[in-house]
Design an enzyme around this catalytic site. Sequence first.
Site, PDB file in Angstrom:
ATOM      1  N   ARG A 139     -40.384  39.013 -24.612  1.00  0.00           N
ATOM      2  CA  ARG A 139     -40.962  39.058 -23.254  1.00  0.00           C
ATOM      3  C   ARG A 139     -39.956  39.449 -22.171  1.00  0.00           C
ATOM      4  NH1 ARG A 139     -43.659  34.237 -25.034  1.00  0.00           N
ATOM      5  NH2 ARG A 139     -45.708  34.828 -25.825  1.00  0.00           N
ATOM      6  N   LYS A 161     -38.297  52.499 -14.449  1.00  0.00           N
ATOM      7  CA  LYS A 161     -39.475  52.968 -15.181  1.00  0.00           C
ATOM      8  C   LYS A 161     -39.072  53.141 -16.640  1.00  0.00           C
ATOM      9  CE  LYS A 161     -42.297  55.399 -11.792  1.00  0.00           C
ATOM     10  NZ  LYS A 161     -42.867  56.715 -11.404  1.00  0.00           N
ATOM     11  N   GLU A 203     -34.123  67.949 -11.632  1.00  0.00           N
ATOM     12  CA  GLU A 203     -34.345  66.673 -10.932  1.00  0.00           C
ATOM     13  C   GLU A 203     -33.406  66.540  -9.733  1.00  0.00           C
ATOM     14  OE1 GLU A 203     -36.984  64.960 -11.713  1.00  0.00           O
ATOM     15  OE2 GLU A 203     -37.244  64.777 -13.892  1.00  0.00           O
ATOM     16  N   LYS A 245     -32.754  58.274  -4.591  1.00  0.00           N
ATOM     17  CA  LYS A 245     -33.635  57.503  -5.477  1.00  0.00           C
ATOM     18  C   LYS A 245     -33.557  56.017  -5.134  1.00  0.00           C
ATOM     19  CE  LYS A 245     -35.811  56.972  -9.774  1.00  0.00           C
ATOM     20  NZ  LYS A 245     -36.145  57.457 -11.090  1.00  0.00           N
ATOM     21  N   GLU A 255     -44.339  51.794  -7.062  1.00  0.00           N
ATOM     22  CA  GLU A 255     -45.106  53.002  -6.761  1.00  0.00           C
ATOM     23  C   GLU A 255     -46.498  52.691  -6.215  1.00  0.00           C
ATOM     24  OE1 GLU A 255     -44.272  56.343  -9.386  1.00  0.00           O
ATOM     25  OE2 GLU A 255     -46.296  57.068  -9.063  1.00  0.00           O
ATOM     26  N   ARG A 259     -43.055  56.004  -3.657  1.00  0.00           N
ATOM     27  CA  ARG A 259     -42.328  56.390  -4.876  1.00  0.00           C
ATOM     28  C   ARG A 259     -42.974  57.579  -5.586  1.00  0.00           C
ATOM     29  NH1 ARG A 259     -39.390  52.688  -9.573  1.00  0.00           N
ATOM     30  NH2 ARG A 259     -38.777  54.471 -10.821  1.00  0.00           N
ATOM     31  N   ASN A 263     -42.393  62.269  -8.108  1.00  0.00           N
ATOM     32  CA  ASN A 263     -43.122  63.028  -9.130  1.00  0.00           C
ATOM     33  C   ASN A 263     -43.398  64.460  -8.704  1.00  0.00           C
ATOM     34  OD1 ASN A 263     -43.837  61.756 -11.680  1.00  0.00           O
ATOM     35  ND2 ASN A 263     -44.543  60.101 -10.366  1.00  0.00           N
ATOM     36  N   HIS A 266     -44.143  67.143 -11.235  1.00  0.00           N
ATOM     37  CA  HIS A 266     -44.412  66.483 -12.509  1.00  0.00           C
ATOM     38  C   HIS A 266     -45.873  66.597 -12.943  1.00  0.00           C
ATOM     39  CE1 HIS A 266     -40.436  64.959 -11.726  1.00  0.00           C
ATOM     40  NE2 HIS A 266     -40.430  64.182 -12.786  1.00  0.00           N
ATOM     41  N   HIS A 270     -45.967  67.730 -16.476  1.00  0.00           N
ATOM     42  CA  HIS A 270     -46.440  66.898 -17.595  1.00  0.00           C
ATOM     43  C   HIS A 270     -47.522  67.637 -18.381  1.00  0.00           C
ATOM     44  CE1 HIS A 270     -45.020  62.782 -15.762  1.00  0.00           C
ATOM     45  NE2 HIS A 270     -44.027  63.506 -16.267  1.00  0.00           N
ATOM     46  N   HIS A 283     -38.200  68.429 -20.559  1.00  0.00           N
ATOM     47  CA  HIS A 283     -38.848  67.799 -19.402  1.00  0.00           C
ATOM     48  C   HIS A 283     -38.408  68.466 -18.094  1.00  0.00           C
ATOM     49  CE1 HIS A 283     -40.515  64.677 -16.838  1.00  0.00           C
ATOM     50  NE2 HIS A 283     -39.332  64.499 -16.291  1.00  0.00           N
TER      51      HIS A 283
HETATM   52  P1  NAD Z   1     -33.045  63.670 -23.758  1.00  0.00           P
HETATM   53  O1  NAD Z   1     -32.883  62.228 -23.648  1.00  0.00           O
HETATM   54  O2  NAD Z   1     -33.919  64.196 -24.840  1.00  0.00           O
HETATM   55  O3  NAD Z   1     -31.595  64.339 -23.886  1.00  0.00           O
HETATM   56  C1  NAD Z   1     -31.498  65.720 -23.991  1.00  0.00           C
HETATM   57  C2  NAD Z   1     -30.708  66.167 -25.243  1.00  0.00           C
HETATM   58  O4  NAD Z   1     -29.321  66.092 -24.970  1.00  0.00           O
HETATM   59  C3  NAD Z   1     -30.936  65.334 -26.468  1.00  0.00           C
HETATM   60  O5  NAD Z   1     -30.928  66.150 -27.605  1.00  0.00           O
HETATM   61  C4  NAD Z   1     -29.730  64.402 -26.463  1.00  0.00           C
HETATM   62  O6  NAD Z   1     -29.412  63.909 -27.737  1.00  0.00           O
HETATM   63  C5  NAD Z   1     -28.661  65.316 -25.955  1.00  0.00           C
HETATM   64  N1  NAD Z   1     -27.558  64.674 -25.285  1.00  0.00           N
HETATM   65  C6  NAD Z   1     -27.625  63.623 -24.435  1.00  0.00           C
HETATM   66  N2  NAD Z   1     -26.433  63.404 -23.881  1.00  0.00           N
HETATM   67  C7  NAD Z   1     -25.582  64.308 -24.396  1.00  0.00           C
HETATM   68  C8  NAD Z   1     -24.201  64.587 -24.205  1.00  0.00           C
HETATM   69  N3  NAD Z   1     -23.493  63.916 -23.313  1.00  0.00           N
HETATM   70  N4  NAD Z   1     -23.647  65.572 -24.919  1.00  0.00           N
HETATM   71  C9  NAD Z   1     -24.392  66.320 -25.791  1.00  0.00           C
HETATM   72  N5  NAD Z   1     -25.704  66.117 -25.999  1.00  0.00           N
HETATM   73  C10 NAD Z   1     -26.282  65.123 -25.302  1.00  0.00           C
HETATM   74  O7  NAD Z   1     -33.608  64.305 -22.400  1.00  0.00           O
HETATM   75  P2  NAD Z   1     -33.316  64.002 -20.859  1.00  0.00           P
HETATM   76  O8  NAD Z   1     -33.524  65.285 -20.173  1.00  0.00           O
HETATM   77  O9  NAD Z   1     -32.074  63.249 -20.649  1.00  0.00           O
HETATM   78  O10 NAD Z   1     -34.512  63.003 -20.470  1.00  0.00           O
HETATM   79  C11 NAD Z   1     -35.848  63.416 -20.496  1.00  0.00           C
HETATM   80  C12 NAD Z   1     -36.722  62.186 -20.602  1.00  0.00           C
HETATM   81  O11 NAD Z   1     -36.525  61.376 -19.441  1.00  0.00           O
HETATM   82  C13 NAD Z   1     -38.209  62.498 -20.642  1.00  0.00           C
HETATM   83  O12 NAD Z   1     -38.796  61.740 -21.662  1.00  0.00           O
HETATM   84  C14 NAD Z   1     -38.713  62.052 -19.285  1.00  0.00           C
HETATM   85  O13 NAD Z   1     -40.047  61.643 -19.316  1.00  0.00           O
HETATM   86  C15 NAD Z   1     -37.785  60.929 -18.974  1.00  0.00           C
HETATM   87  N6  NAD Z   1     -37.667  60.637 -17.536  1.00  0.00           N
HETATM   88  C16 NAD Z   1     -37.816  59.356 -17.146  1.00  0.00           C
HETATM   89  C17 NAD Z   1     -37.669  59.013 -15.824  1.00  0.00           C
HETATM   90  C18 NAD Z   1     -37.754  57.566 -15.387  1.00  0.00           C
HETATM   91  O14 NAD Z   1     -37.797  57.309 -14.188  1.00  0.00           O
HETATM   92  N7  NAD Z   1     -37.755  56.628 -16.311  1.00  0.00           N
HETATM   93  C19 NAD Z   1     -37.368  59.996 -14.873  1.00  0.00           C
HETATM   94  C20 NAD Z   1     -37.206  61.308 -15.310  1.00  0.00           C
HETATM   95  C21 NAD Z   1     -37.353  61.615 -16.655  1.00  0.00           C
HETATM   96  N1  GLY Z   2     -38.936  59.796 -11.958  1.00  0.00           N
HETATM   97  C1  GLY Z   2     -39.979  59.225 -11.180  1.00  0.00           C
HETATM   98  C2  GLY Z   2     -39.696  57.832 -10.737  1.00  0.00           C
HETATM   99  O1  GLY Z   2     -38.724  57.229 -11.100  1.00  0.00           O
HETATM  100  O2  GLY Z   2     -40.487  57.275 -10.031  1.00  0.00           O
END
Ligand code: NAD
Ligand code: GLY
Length: 378
Positions: A139, A161, A203, A245, A255, A259, A263, A266, A270, A283
């Site tokens: 939890r 998030k 971003e 942010k 949100e 907030r 997006n 997005h 998406h 992404h």
């Molecule tokens: P990812 O986590 O898939 O990483 C991208 C690639 O780079 C992967 O293959 C990873 O293994 C590799 N990698 C990571 N760090 C590395 C490094 N230092 N050196 C070499 N390779 C490396 O993708 P991302 O772009 O980091 O994240 C995208 C995800 O984030 C999506 O799922 C998206 O929905 C999510 N997201 C979430 C929020 C939130 O607020 N929680 C906001 C924006 C995006």
């Molecule tokens: N990336 C969108 C949020 O954090 O709200």
Amino acid sequence: MKATDPQPMAASNPAAAGGLQTVTIALGERSYPIHIGAGLIRDPASFEAVPRSALAVVVSNTTVAPLYAEALMRSLRQRHRQVELIVLPDGEAHKDWPTLQTLFDGLLRLGADRKTVLYALGGGVVGDMTGFAAASYMRGIAFVQVPTTLLAQVDSSVGGKTGINHPLGKNMIGAFHQPVAVVADLELLATLPPRELAAGLAEVVKYGPIHDAGFLGWIEEHIDALRARDPAALAQAVRRSCEIKAAVVGADERESGLRAILNFGHTFGHAIEAGLGYGEWLHGEAVGCGMVMASALSARLGLLGESDAQRVARLVARAGLPVRGPLLGADRYLELMRVDKKAEAGEIRFVLLERLGQALVRSAPDKTVRGVIDAHCG
Ligand code: NAD
Ligand code: GLY
């Protein structure tokens, strides 16, 4: 609603090139620091905000763990008696229930308890999944974000998030759960593939049009330096993105209004990700193209000048991101965009621009949206 933003974009910040910078997310007793700097994972002092516990579990993936897990675990042994590692498969396609289940299996096998601290070492995929595991294991337990992609350092590691994808919709299953600290080590960006760096720039670019026209101008001036991984430019971009942010999340954590502007791009993005199958486009690529489409929609609705919409499109292209969407067909885009957390009673709501630096959230006539899709896809 407006975010409190006491530090508008400075023309330049020489301090950003070197030492540690800290941005605070102000959420009362759940406030936490975002430390930004070079070499942080090798310095145990970076983790001072984290509660001491007997067991810490680093969660990473098959790409990042061989590069950085040992260095991080060495530092963490100063805070935790036992430090273990769980390695997940790499990729957006694995941000799903079966992978989350293997994470829970691992935590139970290691005897993780309510005091155990999880460390998410990776990009947004590892961060979102580890955060969701931390939100729901027993939890709710503490976790730390150690973002290793530019995208994760400027966005996904900050704000709490967490979640996974569903085949019918992106990030549909999840929880709000804030980390206890974010440690963004800029040195780790050295090994990031160029395509992933560009995805992270999407971003960064986002924060300009939605909140800070001065930052937009700064990004335009420094986009080549950012793509060349100039350390001072990257430090400045990460710091300013995190400040914006932090201001938005501090004003509207869950949100209920403001907030949603984070997006921007997005809703279209998406739809591209889900429509092509997760992982086909990154992404950040989908968000980049989505920002071009959302700016064009803003212009068609008479909210934003056409030249400003083109300014966003030019910057997205200069960041190395796609500006034309895949040919899914307008019907499919609309169907996918209705499965969006901003949708209300089946009506799609878009983050649009009323000028550069100022966003709003509203619906748009299907006919106008179709026009944008037809003009910008294929
Ligand atoms: P990812 O986590 O898939 O990483 C991208 C690639 O780079 C992967 O293959 C990873 O293994 C590799 N990698 C990571 N760090 C590395 C490094 N230092 N050196 C070499 N390779 C490396 O993708 P991302 O772009 O980091 O994240 C995208 C995800 O984030 C999506 O799922 C998206 O929905 C999510 N997201 C979430 C929020 C939130 O607020 N929680 C906001 C924006 C995006
Ligand atoms: N990336 C969108 C949020 O954090 O709200």
